[in-house]
Design an enzyme around this catalytic site. Structure first.
Site, PDB file in Angstrom:
ATOM      1  N   GLY A 183       0.823  -1.211   0.000  1.00 17.66           N
ATOM      2  CA  GLY A 183       0.000   0.000   0.000  1.00 17.66           C
ATOM      3  C   GLY A 183       0.852   1.254   0.000  1.00 17.66           C
ATOM      4  O   GLY A 183       1.647   1.462   0.920  1.00 17.66           O
ATOM      5  N   ALA A 318      -7.328  13.889  11.902  1.00 17.73           N
ATOM      6  CA  ALA A 318      -7.560  14.265  13.297  1.00 17.73           C
ATOM      7  C   ALA A 318      -8.192  15.652  13.417  1.00 17.73           C
ATOM      8  O   ALA A 318      -9.103  15.867  14.229  1.00 17.73           O
ATOM      9  CB  ALA A 318      -6.242  14.222  14.054  1.00 17.73           C
ATOM     10  N   HIS A 442      11.341  37.632   4.333  1.00 22.49           N
ATOM     11  CA  HIS A 442      12.412  37.051   3.522  1.00 22.49           C
ATOM     12  C   HIS A 442      13.567  36.663   4.436  1.00 22.49           C
ATOM     13  O   HIS A 442      13.885  37.418   5.358  1.00 22.49           O
ATOM     14  CB  HIS A 442      12.887  38.090   2.497  1.00 22.49           C
ATOM     15  CG  HIS A 442      14.054  37.631   1.687  1.00 22.49           C
ATOM     16  ND1 HIS A 442      13.918  36.699   0.680  1.00 22.49           N
ATOM     17  CD2 HIS A 442      15.379  37.947   1.752  1.00 22.49           C
ATOM     18  CE1 HIS A 442      15.111  36.484   0.132  1.00 22.49           C
ATOM     19  NE2 HIS A 442      16.016  37.224   0.764  1.00 22.49           N
TER      20      HIS A 442
HETATM   21  P1  FAD Z   1      -9.682   7.603  17.077  1.00 25.69           P
HETATM   22  O1  FAD Z   1      -8.548   8.514  17.221  1.00 25.69           O
HETATM   23  O2  FAD Z   1      -9.531   6.377  16.318  1.00 25.69           O
HETATM   24  O3  FAD Z   1     -10.295   7.366  18.499  1.00 25.69           O
HETATM   25  C1  FAD Z   1     -11.338   6.465  18.712  1.00 25.69           C
HETATM   26  C2  FAD Z   1     -11.300   5.996  20.149  1.00 25.69           C
HETATM   27  O4  FAD Z   1     -12.481   5.241  20.405  1.00 25.69           O
HETATM   28  C3  FAD Z   1     -10.130   5.070  20.456  1.00 25.69           C
HETATM   29  O5  FAD Z   1      -9.380   5.579  21.534  1.00 25.69           O
HETATM   30  C4  FAD Z   1     -10.790   3.730  20.811  1.00 25.69           C
HETATM   31  O6  FAD Z   1     -10.117   3.031  21.846  1.00 25.69           O
HETATM   32  C5  FAD Z   1     -12.174   4.163  21.256  1.00 25.69           C
HETATM   33  N1  FAD Z   1     -13.205   3.139  21.075  1.00 25.69           N
HETATM   34  C6  FAD Z   1     -13.542   2.504  19.920  1.00 25.69           C
HETATM   35  N2  FAD Z   1     -14.583   1.680  20.129  1.00 25.69           N
HETATM   36  C7  FAD Z   1     -14.899   1.799  21.454  1.00 25.69           C
HETATM   37  C8  FAD Z   1     -15.891   1.222  22.273  1.00 25.69           C
HETATM   38  N3  FAD Z   1     -16.802   0.359  21.799  1.00 25.69           N
HETATM   39  N4  FAD Z   1     -15.926   1.565  23.579  1.00 25.69           N
HETATM   40  C9  FAD Z   1     -15.036   2.452  24.098  1.00 25.69           C
HETATM   41  N5  FAD Z   1     -14.077   3.036  23.351  1.00 25.69           N
HETATM   42  C10 FAD Z   1     -14.026   2.718  22.056  1.00 25.69           C
HETATM   43  N6  FAD Z   1      -4.401  12.264  10.897  1.00 25.69           N
HETATM   44  C11 FAD Z   1      -3.977  13.540  10.740  1.00 25.69           C
HETATM   45  O7  FAD Z   1      -4.789  14.467  10.743  1.00 25.69           O
HETATM   46  N7  FAD Z   1      -2.648  13.826  10.561  1.00 25.69           N
HETATM   47  C12 FAD Z   1      -1.702  12.846  10.545  1.00 25.69           C
HETATM   48  O8  FAD Z   1      -0.512  13.130  10.389  1.00 25.69           O
HETATM   49  C13 FAD Z   1      -2.120  11.496  10.732  1.00 25.69           C
HETATM   50  N8  FAD Z   1      -1.223  10.494  10.748  1.00 25.69           N
HETATM   51  C14 FAD Z   1      -1.650   9.220  10.979  1.00 25.69           C
HETATM   52  C15 FAD Z   1      -0.706   8.212  11.021  1.00 25.69           C
HETATM   53  C16 FAD Z   1      -1.087   6.910  11.257  1.00 25.69           C
HETATM   54  C17 FAD Z   1      -0.046   5.822  11.320  1.00 25.69           C
HETATM   55  C18 FAD Z   1      -2.468   6.609  11.481  1.00 25.69           C
HETATM   56  C19 FAD Z   1      -2.910   5.199  11.768  1.00 25.69           C
HETATM   57  C20 FAD Z   1      -3.414   7.608  11.432  1.00 25.69           C
HETATM   58  C21 FAD Z   1      -3.019   8.921  11.181  1.00 25.69           C
HETATM   59  N9  FAD Z   1      -3.947   9.961  11.124  1.00 25.69           N
HETATM   60  C22 FAD Z   1      -3.511  11.248  10.903  1.00 25.69           C
HETATM   61  C23 FAD Z   1      -5.390   9.735  11.260  1.00 25.69           C
HETATM   62  C24 FAD Z   1      -5.869  10.097  12.683  1.00 25.69           C
HETATM   63  O9  FAD Z   1      -5.184   9.314  13.625  1.00 25.69           O
HETATM   64  C25 FAD Z   1      -7.365   9.892  12.773  1.00 25.69           C
HETATM   65  O10 FAD Z   1      -7.997  10.629  11.750  1.00 25.69           O
HETATM   66  C26 FAD Z   1      -7.911  10.357  14.121  1.00 25.69           C
HETATM   67  O11 FAD Z   1      -7.294   9.681  15.187  1.00 25.69           O
HETATM   68  C27 FAD Z   1      -9.420  10.135  14.164  1.00 25.69           C
HETATM   69  O12 FAD Z   1      -9.924  10.531  15.396  1.00 25.69           O
HETATM   70  P2  FAD Z   1     -11.271   9.895  15.983  1.00 25.69           P
HETATM   71  O13 FAD Z   1     -11.536  10.641  17.238  1.00 25.69           O
HETATM   72  O14 FAD Z   1     -12.296   9.834  14.944  1.00 25.69           O
HETATM   73  O15 FAD Z   1     -10.918   8.376  16.309  1.00 25.69           O
END
Ligand code: FAD
Length: 463
Positions: A183, A318, A442
């Protein structure tokens, strides 16, 4: 069963969920946030922050290696460069700990209650949380689903052992001698570039005929060139088909298969919404494919149930999750809010970095919008030259009728830091004339934004 009640229950303490909870707390809304893992979600614990820490460490090591090889044009020479990856990972974990601890502190300051456990809907107003102390029933007037996304597995390459996801790739004990990556999206290439700089022989296998499909050819070309210079073998139009004893199996065009020797196989083919464990079947929400469908207020098809962040689909970033979280808290607090953002900046932290904000020339063409494009190359920018990296450019896309800036893209060293200037221009309705009339310091890379805006007007000064 123990029972708690609140006005707002947020399921998931990632950037979407914790920001929603903090803002709700600030507004005096009685709020509980539940997470089964660390507060901070994927972003703080296994995503944005740890990946950028690894990228930084890899860049520093690469510089030291270039100095040690005696090939630096700066005339700097050091003797020997070594990396202790376990120590690098320890440093990265320290940053994660500081940030997740910071989130817990901010939630406390906003009087938000936190609960550690796995949440599952009983109905739209009742959630059962499985905690270490047993099950708890939480009754809430409003529920926000912010459960994020998790890495997608590939048939024949299930995660486990030497087949790893980005999560494991960010915590390896030592640098793999040979790393195969399936990927060529941003996650695979960010991590792949880092390991190439740390000394791994990296091979990237991509089914499509190009890398980074979200960005256009002109933007990705400097990245492809740099990957080649770092010795990364990128195999396009190639499908990974499974695991061999000594590496990754790929399908050849002739119908056979070939093995790419490697110690680890990193699979980064995308992320899928985490909806499985929360009992969505109890709610029968309208879905948009695998994601939860929301309207411009992040409302789902059930009254009082909202969804934000990755669980609602692309762009899975994020800062979008945070902006949605803040908006939903204010809506629940009685404010009049709706999603009215013109752009969500997207940054790819490869080498060089790529930024895209708003419409690209291709997007404009697809929408039938007549645009004027101004491009300024970093090879005509003094600051880029002093950074030893003058590849890349800034491109401004302006509406032809009035020069209103509809999009800005850039590829080059450190351009992620220009993303705010680009987004401000678009959100505040700036025209190319406005940016052209502003003095840019600059020597800085931001002068390229100024010059590309002048380019829209037909009179760049330094190109
Ligand atoms: P998440 O951050 O996924 O949080 C969800 C939370 O819900 C988790 O803590 C999980 O434990 C909890 N959860 C899930 N189901 C349950 C349940 N049933 N009960 C209780 N808790 C639960 N984005 C950027 O903007 N910039 C970047 O540079 C970037 N780099 C990245 C690099 C990598 C390697 C990865 C994997 C992702 C990257 N991202 C980046 C994407 C970013 O991490 C996500 O877009 C962001 O974290 C999404 O936030 P969220 O709050 O939607 O979910």
């Amino acid at each position: 069963m123990a029972e708690e009640a609140c006005k707002l229950l947020v399921i998931g303490g990632g950037p979407g969920g914790y920001v929603c909870a903090i803002r709700a707390g600030q507004l005096g809304i009685d709020t509980i946030v539940v997470d089964e893992a660390e507060l901070g979600g994927a972003c703080l614990t296994v995503g944005c922050i740890p990946s950028k820490a690894l990228i930084h460490a890899a860049e520093e090591f690469h510089k030291a290696s270039v100095f040690a090889s005696g090939s630096s044009v700066l005339g700097i020479r050091v003797s020997g460069a070594e990396i202790d990856l376990a120590r690098t990972v320890q440093w990265k974990d320290g940053i994660v700990k500081r940030l997740t601890g910071g989130v817990a502190g901010l939630l406390k300051k906003a009087s938000v209650r936190t609960m550690k456990g796995t949440a599952r809907f009983r109905d739209g107003k009742t959630v059962i949380v499985r905690t270490a102390e047993g099950e708890k029933r939480v009754r809430a007037e409003n529920v926000v689903i912010a459960t994020g996304a998790s890495p997608i597995e590939l048939d024949g390459l299930a995660f486990g052992g030497d087949v790893i996801s980005s999560t494991e790739a960010l915590s390896l004990g030592e640098v793999p001698e040979q790393l195969a990556i399936v990927g060529a999206g941003y996650i695979g290439l960010e991590i792949g570039t880092a390991y190439a700089k740390l000394g791994s022989k990296v091979t990237v296998v991509e089914a499509a005929d190009r890398i980074l499909p979200l960005w256009d050819d002109a933007l990705t070309r400097p990245v492809a060139k740099r990957l080649a210079a770092l010795g990364v073998d990128v195999r396009l139009s190639t499908k990974a088909s499974g695991r061999a004893d000594d590496g990754l199996l790929i399908a050849t065009n002739e119908g056979g298969s070939e093995t790419i020797p490697c110690d680890k196989i990193l699979v980064t083919i995308g992320r899928r919404a985490r909806t499985g464990a929360i009992g969505l079947d109890e709610l029968d929400l309208t879905m948009s494919g695998a994601f939860i469908e929301v309207d411009d207020k992040c409302r789902t098809s059930m009254r009082g149930v909202f969804a934000i962040g990755d669980v609602t689909g692309e762009p899975m970033l994020a800062h979008r999750a945070m902006a949605q979280g803040e908006m939903v808290a204010e809506i629940i607090g009685g404010h009049k809010r709706a999603w009215d953002r013109l752009c969500v900046p997207a940054v790819c932290f490869t080498d060089p970095e790529i930024v895209s904000v708003g419409l690209s020339p291709d997007d404009a063409a697809a929408k039938g919008v007549d645009v004027t494009v101004g491009t300024f190359p970093f090879r005509a920018n003094g600051r880029a030259m002093t950074l030893e990296r003058d590849d890349g450019f800034v491109r401004v896309v302006a509406r032809a009728s009035d020069n209103a800036i509809l999009g800005v893209q850039a590829v080059g060293p450190g351009v992620s830091e220009l993303s705010a200037a680009f987004a401000i221009a678009i959100e505040m309705g700036a025209r190319a004339d406005d940016i052209g009339a502003i003095i840019h310091a600059h020597p800085t890379l931001s002068e390229a934004f100024h010059e590309a805006s002048l380019g829209v007007l037909g009179h760049s000064l330094h190109f």
